[in-house]
Design a protein around this motif. Sequence first.
Motif, PDB file in Angstrom:
ATOM      1  N   ALA A  99       7.926  14.038  -5.189  1.00  0.00           N
ATOM      2  CA  ALA A  99       6.936  14.158  -5.992  1.00  0.00           C
ATOM      3  C   ALA A  99       7.575  15.606  -6.568  1.00  0.00           C
ATOM      4  O   ALA A  99       7.097  16.157  -7.698  1.00  0.00           O
ATOM      5  CB  ALA A  99       5.632  14.411  -4.794  1.00  0.00           C
ATOM      6  N   GLN A 100       8.141  16.299  -5.827  1.00  0.00           N
ATOM      7  CA  GLN A 100       9.533  17.120  -6.137  1.00  0.00           C
ATOM      8  C   GLN A 100      10.510  17.052  -6.794  1.00  0.00           C
ATOM      9  O   GLN A 100      11.068  17.938  -6.673  1.00  0.00           O
ATOM     10  CB  GLN A 100       8.810  18.706  -4.994  1.00  0.00           C
ATOM     11  N   GLY A 101      10.521  15.851  -6.648  1.00  0.00           N
ATOM     12  CA  GLY A 101      12.576  15.970  -6.495  1.00  0.00           C
ATOM     13  C   GLY A 101      13.376  15.825  -5.950  1.00  0.00           C
ATOM     14  O   GLY A 101      14.243  16.246  -5.972  1.00  0.00           O
ATOM     15  N   GLU A 102      12.943  15.406  -4.240  1.00  0.00           N
ATOM     16  CA  GLU A 102      13.280  15.833  -3.262  1.00  0.00           C
ATOM     17  C   GLU A 102      14.245  14.815  -2.919  1.00  0.00           C
ATOM     18  O   GLU A 102      15.340  15.111  -2.023  1.00  0.00           O
ATOM     19  CB  GLU A 102      12.476  16.078  -1.952  1.00  0.00           C
TER      20      GLU A 102
ATOM     21  N   ASP B 147       0.622  -0.994  -0.150  1.00  0.00           N
ATOM     22  CA  ASP B 147      -0.086  -0.243   0.270  1.00  0.00           C
ATOM     23  C   ASP B 147       0.853   1.123  -0.136  1.00  0.00           C
ATOM     24  O   ASP B 147       0.497   2.253  -0.550  1.00  0.00           O
ATOM     25  CB  ASP B 147      -1.121  -0.505   1.600  1.00  0.00           C
ATOM     26  N   ALA B 148       2.255   0.875   0.147  1.00  0.00           N
ATOM     27  CA  ALA B 148       2.958   1.812   0.879  1.00  0.00           C
ATOM     28  C   ALA B 148       3.185   3.016  -0.472  1.00  0.00           C
ATOM     29  O   ALA B 148       3.949   3.760  -1.072  1.00  0.00           O
ATOM     30  CB  ALA B 148       3.848   2.360   1.388  1.00  0.00           C
ATOM     31  N   LEU B 149       3.527   1.736  -1.935  1.00  0.00           N
ATOM     32  CA  LEU B 149       3.857   2.030  -3.328  1.00  0.00           C
ATOM     33  C   LEU B 149       2.936   2.284  -3.871  1.00  0.00           C
ATOM     34  O   LEU B 149       2.608   2.897  -4.995  1.00  0.00           O
ATOM     35  CB  LEU B 149       4.274   1.049  -3.458  1.00  0.00           C
ATOM     36  N   ARG B 150       1.430   2.802  -3.603  1.00  0.00           N
ATOM     37  CA  ARG B 150       0.069   3.018  -3.984  1.00  0.00           C
ATOM     38  C   ARG B 150      -0.358   4.450  -3.398  1.00  0.00           C
ATOM     39  O   ARG B 150      -1.598   4.842  -4.308  1.00  0.00           O
ATOM     40  CB  ARG B 150      -0.714   1.934  -3.829  1.00  0.00           C
ATOM     41  N   ARG B 151      -0.218   4.850  -2.086  1.00  0.00           N
ATOM     42  CA  ARG B 151      -0.588   5.777  -1.755  1.00  0.00           C
ATOM     43  C   ARG B 151       0.165   7.492  -2.356  1.00  0.00           C
ATOM     44  O   ARG B 151       0.462   7.439  -2.964  1.00  0.00           O
ATOM     45  CB  ARG B 151      -0.569   6.181  -0.382  1.00  0.00           C
ATOM     46  N   GLU B 152      -0.844   8.046  -1.826  1.00  0.00           N
ATOM     47  CA  GLU B 152      -0.574  10.245  -2.514  1.00  0.00           C
ATOM     48  C   GLU B 152       1.110  10.204  -2.129  1.00  0.00           C
ATOM     49  O   GLU B 152       1.791  10.805  -1.997  1.00  0.00           O
ATOM     50  CB  GLU B 152      -1.139  11.240  -1.772  1.00  0.00           C
ATOM     51  N   SER B 153       1.564   9.109  -1.414  1.00  0.00           N
ATOM     52  CA  SER B 153       2.903   9.535  -0.766  1.00  0.00           C
ATOM     53  C   SER B 153       4.005   8.412  -1.508  1.00  0.00           C
ATOM     54  O   SER B 153       4.823   8.574  -1.253  1.00  0.00           O
ATOM     55  CB  SER B 153       3.325   9.265   0.791  1.00  0.00           C
ATOM     56  N   ALA B 154       3.299   7.675  -2.508  1.00  0.00           N
ATOM     57  CA  ALA B 154       3.847   6.697  -2.982  1.00  0.00           C
ATOM     58  C   ALA B 154       5.780   7.052  -4.095  1.00  0.00           C
ATOM     59  O   ALA B 154       6.533   6.813  -3.323  1.00  0.00           O
ATOM     60  CB  ALA B 154       3.274   6.331  -4.220  1.00  0.00           C
TER      61      ALA B 154
END
Length: 359
Positions: A258-261, A234-241
């Motif tokens: 998400a922003q190349g952090e 699930d950790a790879l499917r949520r918004e934080s994936a």
Amino acid sequence: MTITETSLVGADLGLTGLSGVPAADGPQKVKDFTSDQEVRWCPGCGDYVILATVRGFLADLGLRRENLMFVSGIGCSSRFPYYLEAYGIHSIHGRAPAIATGLAITRPDLSVWVVTGDGDALSIGGNHLIHALRRNVNLTILLFNNRIYGLTKGQYSPTSETGKITKSTPMGSVDHPFNTLSVALGAEATFAARALDSDRAGLTEVLRAAAQHRGTAFVEILQDCPIFNDGSFDALRRESAADHLVPLRHGEPIVFGAQGEYAVVRSGFGLAVTPTAEVARAEIVVHDAYSDDPEYAYALSRLSDQGLDHVVTGIFRSVSRPTYDDGVRAQARSARERTPVGPDSLQRLLTGSETWTVG
């Protein structure tokens, strides 16, 4: 033909994994690869998405269905051949790579695929898997990894995380699990990749490259088991994936988030993840899938160990090496040239200098 010449057959001819496999006469559709069998997996199983992706991919691949062969072992994933309108063998536990090897050697006009699971391939089938990879047989292995034994109702598997509570480990597993890509690369895999079942675009991209690769192409597909190991990825499917998935693209810096952090940099003899803002651009690793250095691909696989903090997806390694089946066929041709086959060949073999009479 000398032994040296034989060993180079297939390496210098510019062959691909599909060389010699007949193409279809015209365009194909998904329904052309859909059998009349009822698909029988549990509702919500990741295998449904993988099946749909493979059917669509095969339609685009454009090969004759008669020249496709899917070999499976035992497990939920091993029902796969029933649901494809192509040739297939539902074989025995862990032995699919051995059967596929025989097919690849004797039928170079086939595109041979192995469909297996983490239990089937890495437990009873571990020996067959590593030797297929070592030999570099021209076939494609799809390993569905759901970190559990699903068909036999929820025992821990060779990829279950330490401490996993299952029916066979009620107090938690004390095993240390396999890192699947590390196993493949340690066995000298010439092509190694990972995809997520729900990422149809990423999986299709990997499948296409795997099919074109000449040699053993190994693809791990992370797949959910909603009954016995629900939510394992699930950790790879949520918004934080985006903070956990590390996508690989040849020739591009390994940056994610998400922003190349975050970025991947070299650290001692291995690789490490660091905030992008804390390193110079030149320090960020540029992915080279075609590197002859096996230690680089292995270091990439170690970014993903037991946890899901950083899961690398895409093509880890794709290099050229002579294939086992090309070498065997070359030796057979050489033997026939030296000793022509005739009507008395079997009799000469039976009564030749290597036989004797027992009184």
